[in-house]
Structures are given as C-alpha cells and as structure tokens.
Design an enzyme around this catalytic site. Structure first.
Site, PDB file in Angstrom:
ATOM      1  N   GLN A 194       2.976   1.291  -4.334  1.00 35.62           N
ATOM      2  CA  GLN A 194       3.775   1.874  -3.386  1.00 35.62           C
ATOM      3  C   GLN A 194       4.502   0.645  -2.774  1.00 35.62           C
ATOM      4  O   GLN A 194       4.895   0.619  -1.572  1.00 35.62           O
ATOM      5  CB  GLN A 194       3.492   2.787  -2.391  1.00 35.62           C
ATOM      6  CG  GLN A 194       3.217   4.143  -2.944  1.00 35.62           C
ATOM      7  CD  GLN A 194       4.573   4.747  -3.631  1.00 35.62           C
ATOM      8  OE1 GLN A 194       5.383   4.786  -3.022  1.00 35.62           O
ATOM      9  NE2 GLN A 194       4.287   5.709  -4.439  1.00 35.62           N
ATOM     10  N   SER A 195       4.975  -0.495  -3.515  1.00 42.03           N
ATOM     11  CA  SER A 195       5.450  -1.653  -2.812  1.00 42.03           C
ATOM     12  C   SER A 195       7.027  -1.421  -2.352  1.00 42.03           C
ATOM     13  O   SER A 195       8.082  -0.976  -3.366  1.00 42.03           O
ATOM     14  CB  SER A 195       5.365  -2.804  -3.857  1.00 42.03           C
ATOM     15  OG  SER A 195       6.261  -3.891  -3.327  1.00 42.03           O
ATOM     16  N   ASN A 196       7.595  -1.609  -1.396  1.00 40.56           N
ATOM     17  CA  ASN A 196       8.696  -1.447  -0.691  1.00 40.56           C
ATOM     18  C   ASN A 196       9.623  -2.586  -1.517  1.00 40.56           C
ATOM     19  O   ASN A 196      10.910  -2.624  -1.769  1.00 40.56           O
ATOM     20  CB  ASN A 196       9.022  -1.482   0.604  1.00 40.56           C
ATOM     21  CG  ASN A 196       8.358  -0.355   1.323  1.00 40.56           C
ATOM     22  OD1 ASN A 196       8.284   1.005   0.908  1.00 40.56           O
ATOM     23  ND2 ASN A 196       7.456  -0.633   2.306  1.00 40.56           N
ATOM     24  N   ALA A 228       1.747  -4.213  -4.271  1.00 40.86           N
ATOM     25  CA  ALA A 228       0.840  -2.860  -4.425  1.00 40.86           C
ATOM     26  C   ALA A 228       1.688  -1.954  -4.965  1.00 40.86           C
ATOM     27  O   ALA A 228       2.900  -1.785  -5.338  1.00 40.86           O
ATOM     28  CB  ALA A 228       0.360  -2.399  -3.167  1.00 40.86           C
ATOM     29  N   ALA A 245       9.086  -4.168  -4.330  1.00 39.11           N
ATOM     30  CA  ALA A 245       9.383  -4.014  -5.652  1.00 39.11           C
ATOM     31  C   ALA A 245      10.560  -3.106  -6.001  1.00 39.11           C
ATOM     32  O   ALA A 245      11.433  -3.496  -6.834  1.00 39.11           O
ATOM     33  CB  ALA A 245       8.160  -3.429  -6.129  1.00 39.11           C
TER      34      ALA A 245
END
Length: 338
Positions: free
Chosen positions: A75-77, A73, A79
């Site tokens: 705000q992917s942690n 998503a 990523a």
C-alpha cells in the site's frame, strides 16, 4: 541557498494549506494544534511524495528516461504518486511491491493504492517480505536497460538527496506561511519512515534559522536506526546544496514509540487518531504514516509534552487512499435507516 538551480517539474498544488484544528485542540485540552495539509498536493489524492517527485522526475527527464522504476510496500503512497506523475509526463512506470505486512487480505492486496497504481497504467511486480528491495530495484533497472530502455530508478519513498530537496522547499514554504499570518510555531511534528521528508525539513529549517524543534514519529525502524538514517540523508542533502556543515546530529530527533507490532500493522492509537481527525475535523489520515504520526501527537499532548499556550503544527503527509485497504480494521459502518 538556491533551489532554482536544480531541475524541477512543478505539478504539485502549492503552497498547501496551513490550518488550525480547533475542535481537536479543544478535545485534547492541550496546545493550539495546526495542520500543514500536504495531503493536498494534488496528483492522485496527493501526499508528501509529490514534492519529492518534482525534483526526481525532472532529473529522470533530464537523463532521457523512458521508464521510471521504484519500490515500496503493497500500500505504498509513494508508488501511487510516482505512477501518477509518470502518467502526467507520458513515461512508463514499473513498481516493485513488497508484502511487508504479510497480509493475505484481498482488500489490502488489490484495493487502495494498488488499485490506483493499476489505474495510472503502472506495471507491478510482487515481492515477498523481508528481501533486499534496493537490490531487486537495481536488478529490474538492469533488465530494462538490457531490453534497450532508458530506466531511472527511484529509491523507496523517493528518499535520496534529490528527493529531499522537496522538503527543503517545504520548510521554506511553511516558515513563509507562518510569518505571513503571525503564527509562532513552537513544535513541528510528522510521521517519518524512509527519512526523506524529515531530512529535507531539517536542512530547510536550519538554512533559514527557523528555530523550530522538529520531531519525527517513526513508523518502522527503532529510534537509533531511524535517527541515523535521517541524519545521513540530511548531511548528503546539505552537501548537495553546498552547505556541508549546516546540520548537527542533535538536529535529528525521532520518537519510535508508536510503531506498534510493525510497519503497516494497525495499533489502537492509530485507529483512534484516524477516527478523531475524521470525526472532529473532517480530515482523512492514512493507517501507515500520518495515522501513527497523529497517534504520537495525541499521546504526547495527553502526557503534557507541550504547554497549553504553545502552537504545534502537524505535517499531514497524505496517504488516505490506503484506508481502503484497511477497511476491516475500522469495523462495519453503522446501518442507515430506510
């Protein structure tokens, strides 16, 4: 069970702290609450994905990859930690970001984890919500291969049997720490999403016969789907470790009552949990995973789920960088007198 036979690049700051939350415990008047600080794993503000990436990125290097790709998503942690790990290794990183929440807030779309992705040198590809992100990831990897690159694709959340090994190891670590300080853990609770963290914990706790009940607080899927996803991955992980009969279906338990209107969408319980941890313990949660996991913990304490003399450990999966994409949710800061 030998994890040492699997390739691993040790960049995480381990072991992460195991600490009592005295003020939160007193405020809730319930059990003795402890926290396992996997927000302290290092690499770009830390988080649970770093443990998984130690195994995943080692596999990528072993395969000769010159670019890693993953998806998540906006705000992917995961990523953000993948981009940071790739930067440490000098490998290119390409990220597919899904607008899973439908947000048009510029702060959400460019701040927080997205800003850090960019800062770590990752290239990004925006995708609309609701599409098959696994298929998009496969297409992107095929494009890279056609261009003569050597891609390594990491699933969302790093959640496959290789990534889950990170949380098999985390279970071993937690049990060693607890034994070392004489802490008898009655319950272990954490946020569960892409299934890798919970699956790894299930396998690790079973492997050492810890006898610690594990509860995942869901952040996306409904209960049946979440538990089946975790169970399938736990079986595959145990099989990878040569223990095909280790995990039973009843070992996997999830409570998805705290998802609210959807993945990444704020709830009053999440907001309260983030503020309580910040103001009582000086600890930052994130609004998507650990915030909703903590909301579940707090609500279950208030409902009397745990006995007052029990010891409950909350696994903090990290992700505080995402808070900077959700500033509007927490209202305007109080003015400071001149």
């Amino acid at each position: 069970m030998q994890l040492a036979r699997f390739p691993r690049i040790r960049l995480a700051h381990l072991p992460t702290p195991l600490e009592p939350l005295d003020r939160l415990s007193a405020a809730l008047g319930g059990p003795e609450i402890w926290i396992k600080r996997d927000d302290c794993t290092g690499l770009s503000t830390g988080g649970n994905k770093t443990r998984k990436l130690e195994f995943l990125m080692a596999e990528a290097v072993a395969q000769g990859a010159d670019i890693v790709l993953t998806q998540g998503a906006t705000q992917s942690n995961h990523a953000r930690q993948t981009a940071a790990f790739a930067a440490r290794l000098g490998i290119d990183c390409h990220i597919l970001l899904e607008n899973r929440t439908g947000s048009n807030d510029p702060n959400y779309n460019v701040n927080g984890n997205v800003f850090l992705d960019h800062l770590h040198g990752a290239t990004m590809e925006r995708c609309p919500g609701g599409i098959d992100m696994n298929a998009k990831l496969a297409e992107a990897a095929e494009r890279c291969a056609a261009e003569g690159r050597k891609p390594y694709a990491i699933p969302g959340g790093g959640s496959n049997p290789t990534g889950a090994l990170g949380y098999v190891d985390a279970a071993f670590e937690l049990v060693r720490q607890a034994d070392g300080i004489g802490l008898n853990i009655d319950h272990l609770i954490h946020a569960t999403g892409s299934a890798g963290t919970q699956a790894g914990l299930v396998v690790g706790l079973k492997a050492v016969n810890a006898g610690i009940p594990l509860l995942g607080i869901g952040v996306r899927a409904e209960r049946k789907t979440q538990e089946e996803n975790v169970y399938r991955l736990a079986l595959a992980t145990a099989d990878t470790l040569g223990q095909p009969n280790l995990v039973k279906r009843e070992d996997v338990v999830a409570d998805t009552s705290y998802v609210g209107p959807g993945y990444g969408l704020p709830t009053p319980g999440m907001i309260e949990a983030v503020e309580m941890f910040a103001r009582l313990e000086g600890i930052l949660l994130d609004p998507v995973y650990s915030g909703k996991g903590a909301a579940g913990l707090i609500d279950l304490v208030r409902k009397g789920r745990f006995k007052k003399n029990e010891k409950v450990v909350f696994l903090h999966t990290g992700g505080s960088a995402a808070l900077f994409g959700y500033t509007a949710v927490f209202g305007e800061p109080a003015s400071v007198a001149a």
